[in-house]
Design a protein around this motif. Structure first.
Motif, mmCIF file in Angstrom:
data_model
loop_
_atom_site.group_PDB
_atom_site.id
_atom_site.type_symbol
_atom_site.label_atom_id
_atom_site.label_comp_id
_atom_site.label_asym_id
_atom_site.label_seq_id
_atom_site.Cartn_x
_atom_site.Cartn_y
_atom_site.Cartn_z
ATOM 1 N N ASN A 1 0.837 -1.199 0.000
ATOM 2 C CA ASN A 1 0.000 0.000 0.000
ATOM 3 C C ASN A 1 0.867 1.242 0.000
ATOM 4 O O ASN A 1 1.940 1.282 0.591
ATOM 5 N N LEU A 2 0.371 2.243 -0.700
ATOM 6 C CA LEU A 2 1.130 3.468 -0.916
ATOM 7 C C LEU A 2 1.482 4.197 0.373
ATOM 8 O O LEU A 2 2.621 4.645 0.519
ATOM 9 N N PRO A 3 0.578 4.328 1.352
ATOM 10 C CA PRO A 3 0.973 5.021 2.585
ATOM 11 C C PRO A 3 2.178 4.375 3.283
ATOM 12 O O PRO A 3 3.079 5.080 3.733
ATOM 13 N N ALA A 4 2.235 3.054 3.337
ATOM 14 C CA ALA A 4 3.369 2.379 3.969
ATOM 15 C C ALA A 4 4.655 2.606 3.178
ATOM 16 O O ALA A 4 5.719 2.846 3.760
ATOM 17 N N VAL A 5 4.560 2.553 1.852
ATOM 18 C CA VAL A 5 5.728 2.769 1.005
ATOM 19 C C VAL A 5 6.232 4.200 1.150
ATOM 20 O O VAL A 5 7.436 4.435 1.328
ATOM 21 N N LEU A 6 5.331 5.168 1.109
ATOM 22 C CA LEU A 6 5.743 6.566 1.232
ATOM 23 C C LEU A 6 6.305 6.871 2.611
ATOM 24 O O LEU A 6 7.263 7.644 2.741
ATOM 25 N N THR A 7 5.734 6.255 3.645
ATOM 26 C CA THR A 7 6.270 6.437 5.003
ATOM 27 C C THR A 7 7.695 5.905 5.081
ATOM 28 O O THR A 7 8.583 6.555 5.645
ATOM 29 N N ALA A 8 7.930 4.744 4.483
ATOM 30 C CA ALA A 8 9.281 4.173 4.484
ATOM 31 C C ALA A 8 10.247 5.061 3.716
ATOM 32 O O ALA A 8 11.392 5.261 4.132
ATOM 33 N N LEU A 9 9.784 5.615 2.605
ATOM 34 C CA LEU A 9 10.652 6.451 1.769
ATOM 35 C C LEU A 9 10.857 7.853 2.327
ATOM 36 O O LEU A 9 11.699 8.596 1.818
ATOM 37 N N ALA A 10 10.117 8.225 3.357
ATOM 38 C CA ALA A 10 10.261 9.559 3.940
ATOM 39 C C ALA A 10 11.617 9.740 4.614
ATOM 40 O O ALA A 10 12.105 10.858 4.735
ATOM 41 N N ASP A 11 12.242 8.648 5.006
ATOM 42 C CA ASP A 11 13.542 8.738 5.673
ATOM 43 C C ASP A 11 14.666 8.735 4.637
ATOM 44 O O ASP A 11 14.701 7.863 3.764
ATOM 45 N N PRO A 12 15.605 9.693 4.722
ATOM 46 C CA PRO A 12 16.668 9.769 3.715
ATOM 47 C C PRO A 12 17.572 8.542 3.660
ATOM 48 O O PRO A 12 18.036 8.169 2.574
#
Length: 119
Positions: A15-26
């Motif tokens: 799911n996109l929210p989980a993927v985007l949350t993971a990608l939020a960290d540099p």
């Protein structure tokens, strides 16, 4: 979210929210973009990524990447190998990986990252 025994979500559970949350960290974005630059299917050990953090922090970051569905981790002897779930991600979220590569390129070539040569 349904996950296999190793904690990897099934394709339909990405799911996109989980993927985007993971990608939020540099640091996690760095891992993903590093794997994007490798040939498809490349496996690397988790310790081969120079993240500059403790072992426990590195383990935390890879857990987030695995549980979000961005990477697949497999134990191989005494080491844990990681690979990008490129095909699944391209099919589930078309264009996302290209955006990550484009953003990584902009970040590397931004004026803040370059030395002043007008001097």
């Amino acid at each position: 979210m349904v996950a296999d025994a190793e904690g990897h979500p099934e394709f339909g559970e990405l799911n996109l929210p989980a993927v985007l949350t993971a990608l939020a960290d540099p640091l996690r974005r760095q891992v993903v973009t590093t794997l994007l630059r490798e040939p498809e299917g490349t496996e690397r050990t988790c310790v081969s990524f120079d993240l500059g953090v403790s072992k426990s922090t590195r383990t935390h970051h890879f857990r987030i990447l695995r549980e979000s569905g961005l990477v697949c981790q497999v134990d191989r002897g005494n080491s844990r190998k990681v690979r990008l779930r490129r095909g699944d991600l391209e099919e589930r979220f078309p264009g996302l990986l290209e955006l990550l590569i484009a953003e990584a390129g902009r970040t590397l070539s931004s004026p803040a990252q370059q030395s002043d040569t007008t001097g």
